[in-house]
Each structure stands twice: as C-alpha cells, then as structure tokens.
Write a protein that holds these residues in place. Sequence first.
Motif, PDB file in Angstrom:
ATOM      1  N   GLY A 167       4.987   8.280  -8.268  1.00  0.00           N
ATOM      2  CA  GLY A 167       5.061   6.823  -8.190  1.00  0.00           C
ATOM      3  C   GLY A 167       4.572   6.312  -6.848  1.00  0.00           C
ATOM      4  N   ARG A 168       4.993   6.987  -5.786  1.00  0.00           N
ATOM      5  CA  ARG A 168       4.565   6.564  -4.439  1.00  0.00           C
ATOM      6  C   ARG A 168       3.048   6.670  -4.274  1.00  0.00           C
ATOM      7  NH1 ARG A 168       8.157   5.150  -1.023  1.00  0.00           N
ATOM      8  NH2 ARG A 168      10.316   5.852  -1.121  1.00  0.00           N
ATOM      9  N   HIS A 169       2.487   7.682  -4.900  1.00  0.00           N
ATOM     10  CA  HIS A 169       1.040   7.875  -4.859  1.00  0.00           C
ATOM     11  C   HIS A 169       0.324   6.637  -5.443  1.00  0.00           C
ATOM     12  CE1 HIS A 169      -2.679  10.167  -5.005  1.00  0.00           C
ATOM     13  NE2 HIS A 169      -2.813   9.907  -6.286  1.00  0.00           N
ATOM     14  N   ILE A 170       0.843   6.132  -6.536  1.00  0.00           N
ATOM     15  CA  ILE A 170       0.262   4.922  -7.148  1.00  0.00           C
ATOM     16  C   ILE A 170       0.451   3.728  -6.215  1.00  0.00           C
ATOM     17  CG2 ILE A 170       0.341   3.372  -9.144  1.00  0.00           C
ATOM     18  CD1 ILE A 170       1.686   5.714 -10.704  1.00  0.00           C
ATOM     19  N   VAL A 171       1.644   3.626  -5.636  1.00  0.00           N
ATOM     20  CA  VAL A 171       1.967   2.484  -4.769  1.00  0.00           C
ATOM     21  C   VAL A 171       1.030   2.437  -3.562  1.00  0.00           C
ATOM     22  CG1 VAL A 171       3.728   1.516  -3.239  1.00  0.00           C
ATOM     23  CG2 VAL A 171       4.361   2.385  -5.494  1.00  0.00           C
ATOM     24  N   ARG A 172       0.774   3.592  -2.957  1.00  0.00           N
ATOM     25  CA  ARG A 172      -0.126   3.632  -1.799  1.00  0.00           C
ATOM     26  C   ARG A 172      -1.509   3.146  -2.181  1.00  0.00           C
ATOM     27  NH1 ARG A 172       1.848   9.468  -0.905  1.00  0.00           N
ATOM     28  NH2 ARG A 172       3.909   8.992  -0.116  1.00  0.00           N
ATOM     29  N   ALA A 173      -1.973   3.588  -3.359  1.00  0.00           N
ATOM     30  CA  ALA A 173      -3.306   3.167  -3.801  1.00  0.00           C
ATOM     31  C   ALA A 173      -3.335   1.661  -4.031  1.00  0.00           C
ATOM     32  CB  ALA A 173      -3.683   3.909  -5.084  1.00  0.00           C
ATOM     33  N   LEU A 174      -2.284   1.135  -4.618  1.00  0.00           N
ATOM     34  CA  LEU A 174      -2.247  -0.309  -4.883  1.00  0.00           C
ATOM     35  C   LEU A 174      -2.171  -1.090  -3.578  1.00  0.00           C
ATOM     36  CD1 LEU A 174       0.060  -0.254  -8.012  1.00  0.00           C
ATOM     37  CD2 LEU A 174      -2.301  -1.064  -7.947  1.00  0.00           C
ATOM     38  N   ASN A 175      -1.419  -0.575  -2.618  1.00  0.00           N
ATOM     39  CA  ASN A 175      -1.375  -1.216  -1.300  1.00  0.00           C
ATOM     40  C   ASN A 175      -2.753  -1.202  -0.653  1.00  0.00           C
ATOM     41  OD1 ASN A 175       1.154  -2.315  -0.738  1.00  0.00           O
ATOM     42  ND2 ASN A 175       2.027  -0.295  -0.347  1.00  0.00           N
ATOM     43  N   ALA A 176      -3.425  -0.061  -0.766  1.00  0.00           N
ATOM     44  CA  ALA A 176      -4.761   0.042  -0.176  1.00  0.00           C
ATOM     45  C   ALA A 176      -5.719  -0.926  -0.867  1.00  0.00           C
ATOM     46  CB  ALA A 176      -5.269   1.470  -0.285  1.00  0.00           C
ATOM     47  N   ALA A 177      -5.493  -1.156  -2.154  1.00  0.00           N
ATOM     48  CA  ALA A 177      -6.342  -2.091  -2.902  1.00  0.00           C
ATOM     49  C   ALA A 177      -5.909  -3.542  -2.674  1.00  0.00           C
ATOM     50  CB  ALA A 177      -6.310  -1.756  -4.390  1.00  0.00           C
ATOM     51  N   GLY A 178      -4.817  -3.725  -1.947  1.00  0.00           N
ATOM     52  CA  GLY A 178      -4.352  -5.086  -1.656  1.00  0.00           C
ATOM     53  C   GLY A 178      -3.611  -5.749  -2.797  1.00  0.00           C
ATOM     54  N   ALA A 179      -3.231  -4.980  -3.815  1.00  0.00           N
ATOM     55  CA  ALA A 179      -2.541  -5.568  -4.964  1.00  0.00           C
ATOM     56  C   ALA A 179      -1.054  -5.747  -4.657  1.00  0.00           C
ATOM     57  CB  ALA A 179      -2.716  -4.673  -6.184  1.00  0.00           C
TER      58      ALA A 179
END
Lengths: 200, 389
Positions: B345-357
Amino acid sequence: MSTLPDLRPDLAAIAGIIPDGSRVLDIGCGEGTLLAALAEHKGVDARGLEIDPERVATCVAHGLSVVQGDAEADLVHYPDDAFDYAILGQTIQMVDRPAEVIDELLRVGRAAFVSFPNFAHWRMRVALGLGGRMPVTPALPESWHATGNIRNLTVVDFKELVADRGARIERAWYFAKGREIGEFGANLRAEFALFLVERG
Amino acid sequence: MQKPVRAELVEAPYFRLVQAQNMQDPATALTLPDPLPLDSGATLSPVTIAYERYGQLSPERDNAVLIFHALTGDQYVASPHPATGKPGWWDRMVGPDKPIDTDRYYVICANVIGGCMGSTGPASIGPEGKPYGQNFPVVTIHDMVRAIGRLLDTLGIERLHAAVGGSMGGMQALAFASQFPTRAERVLVLASAARQSAQNIAFHEVGRQAIMADANWNGGDYYEAAHPDAGLAVARMAAHITYLSEAGLTEKFGRRLQQRPDGTDGAKSFGFEADFEVESYLRYQGSGFTRRFDANSYLYITRAMDYFDLAEEHGGRLADAFANTTARFCIVSFDTDWLYPTEEGRHIVRALNAAGAPVSFVELSSPYGHDGFLLETPGLDEVVRGFVS
C-alpha cells in the motif's frame, strides 16, 4: 475570506498567514483540525501526515487527504517543492534527527512552519535549577519517563539550528498562557514558539 | 474412495447453470457491441458482461459507484447469490444507509471476463460450439478493466463518483485509474497492490498445479464429464489459508479436535480423517467452492493477477501510471494481511505522491488477515463512508 474557527494559538497564526489556494502538508496533523480549516476557509490543497491510524481514519472520514506515516520515515518519499508550506506542529522535539527533518521540510516545502515547547521558559528553569527535577509544567505536562519529548530545545537552540542548516527565519511568534507575547525576552517568557523558516 | 463417474450422471456444479442463465438474461447481462482487443494481441468476441446494480442513477448520471470484485468474488456484492442463497459478499458495506449508500449512489458490480458467473469466460460456449476451456485467451487485469470501461460506455455512464475494489478488485481500481485518468473522481483500494509479489505468484502456482494434477483435468476440457473438483478444492484450501492470519486461525480453531461423525467428543483418529477443526473447516471451504466456481476460471484469473505490474508498462516508474489522473485516492491496508502487506500500500502511496495526486493512506488493525477488508474491521466503515461521500 470567512472567519477561521478557534484554533490552538500556533495553528491560528499559521492559518492566518497562509495565502488562499496554497499547497500545504501538515506533518503530525492529528485529527486534521488545521487542514480542515485551511481547506474550508482558504481553498488550500491540504494534505496531512499522521502516525496514529485512528486519527488518520478520522481525517479520511472527514474527507481529508491524510497519509499514515511520520516525518522521519515518509517525508523522503515526497518530491521536491511538492508544497508551498510544510508544517511541523509541536513535533520537532519528538524526532530522532531534528536537523535532517528541517532539511526535508525545506525540500518538500518552499517554506516551513515549525512550533515547539520552549524548554528555556522560566518555569522550566525554576523546576530544574531550583527544584533539581525535570520540569513538569502546563506546556510539558508529562514526567521524564513518560514524555515523547526526547529532544527538548529552546528558542535560542532552534535559531542556531536553522542557521546551521543554511536556512533563515522569516518570522517568529511566541506564546505564553495561550496568548501571543512580544519578542522581548522570549527565550525566558515563551512557553511555545512558532517560526516560519525559509530556504537560505 | 474415488469412483469412476459416467458423464451423464455428473451433476453440473451450479456455477454452470448460473453462468448459462445469466449470459442469456438481458436483465443481468449485456453483450458488448464490439470485439474486445486483449493485451495478448488476441481478440475476444462476443463479450458478455454480467452485472448487478443497486440504487438509482441520477438524472445527471454522476452518482455511479463501480465496485470491482476479488479473485473468487462475483457481481453479487449486495444481493443474495443466486445459487448459494448467501448474502452478497459485501452486504455489510453496500446498501441503504450503509457506508456505500445505495440510497445515494448507483452501485454497479460486474463479473470479470474470464469469470464464471455470466461474463464471458472459459466455461462459455466458444466459436467451436462448445465451452472454450483452455482455448479461452489469457486475459489480464487491464483487459478486465477495458471490458468494464466498455460496459460503462454502453450504459452511457461517462464519469464515476467512485471506483472501489479490494484485493484483485483493488488492482482493477488502480488499472482503471491508469487507463481512464479522468473517469473516476475517487479511487478506493483495499488490501491490494500495484504488482503481484513473487510469494503470491508462488501461491497461485500451487493452486494451478493442484487443478492440473487432478485426474479429471483433461487439459481443461472437462465440461461434459466430471470436473477437477479435488484439485480445485485443494487450490481453494491453500489460498484460503493465505486470506487469514496465524493469530486469526489460532483464535478461531487453536488445536481443537473435531467432533467425531457419531457425535462423540473429538479424539485423534490415528489416521487421516479431519481430526482438527481447522482441517474440517478447510475441507468444507474447498468442497463448497467447487460448486460455485470453475477450475478454468481459477486458472485464468490467477494468471491475470500474476501478470499484473502497473509500473512495468511505464518503464518501471509507478508514478507515471498515474501521471494525468484527476482522481482522489484512498489506500487501505490491514496489519495482519500477509498477502498484500502494508508495504504494498505504501508503495502505491509514494507513487501517487510523486504524481501529485491527492492520496490518503491508513493501515487498519484487524485480526482477519487479508479478509479484513470483507469483515468488520474497526475504522473501515468510517473510512469508506467518509472517502466515498
């Protein structure tokens, strides 16, 4: 701008100065009081980081975007300049590596708000200097063995750390008995301090 | 105990009756107007999608909530299963006044392609006039989502109020957000991952090998004879263990012995009967599963999950999978889930943060392991209700 709700004095000062529509990350956002106020009254893109899952659940249930995590483990995963402001409210004294956290705040945010209890307040000095005991005061209510405050610091210490990290203090607020006080003798008189820190 | 079975004496498992009925009933299924291109390069045609809906679509058509089901789930999210009669698999979450409130939202849940509850899958009749079996093309999570996108097109639903899924349903919700960056306003992902881990591929492979080792397997061409039920049951038993947690199993069963068939207290049989309650429970889970699920579907859907790696198709950068998204996301993990642990889950969250979502993430505490998203987990209802509202 509509009237902001009653907030803790340091949060009210932050809410008062953040421009409408800013991007804000509140680290240790608790149940999202400040975030909700900023989102509602200032149209802020408000994000939070909070370590306690129940508080995160409360935030999410109120429609806030909050990630369960903490300053030291999770800030590194945010991109540079992701926010206009990073807020670290009364948490710096609880982290393992405060200097690195300051660096991270100013990497993910263009500016940072940092507040903390001032360990040089006269009550602390009396308790330790005259009483010979670790202070237990309204500002620091837990005894030494129960407190999460592992890195107690003073107004002077913080200013020095900011300078060491190549950053600068843009503005400072001092509080005692729940009210803002002047800068004169702040290291002795302030129970809490809040700084707006910018990149050097 | 194995008896030779004559084909005409075989009682068809009820999934096949439901499959056949649903495929033909316009009230429960829809055939897409065009062939469906698949990631493998093959094309699937015709494509029937069986789906359930609850609540009313608003005149503005802006209150649709799409729910994606998990590996062995189906479209009966909040209505009784037509064959087992059991309540919908997320009945506690979806309904009037429930966290996903059908008084407010138009809830849609469709059976995935490759499934066996009415959407086109290996048990459907193929071009040769008999069930596809292993002639069914391998489908991916993206193919499932592409089919759902076309279902929504056909229903005239352009935007979703929310896309929601747990486990494989969460993979589909992520794939949906990636394929259709502006179509869902909210994306809720529970107990899931952006990629299938090596351990999970390994578990799936054990299940598939159990099915293919069954004497009735016959290369997947078993529909007119006895089905590979023993293999499918073993697959289900092995998988079921991964859905629970050690603490949960200990609490529920411990080392308790099963009551003997004659009603006397449990005792060791000094043989290989189901002495322990946990054995009996697993056998029951396995055999019940074979009546409602098709072994070929199990192979195809597990394969689809194994192939899932949302970063892979974006040069290894998961953030790029969400580059143009306009959705808000909420990712939920469960502390005892060892199938899709919190780190996924954290892996997804980091990607979404990096994407600015905009993204929320919470790890909820539950004794139920991976099944935590289906059961009563403190905080879950509030998070789902708050995020979806």
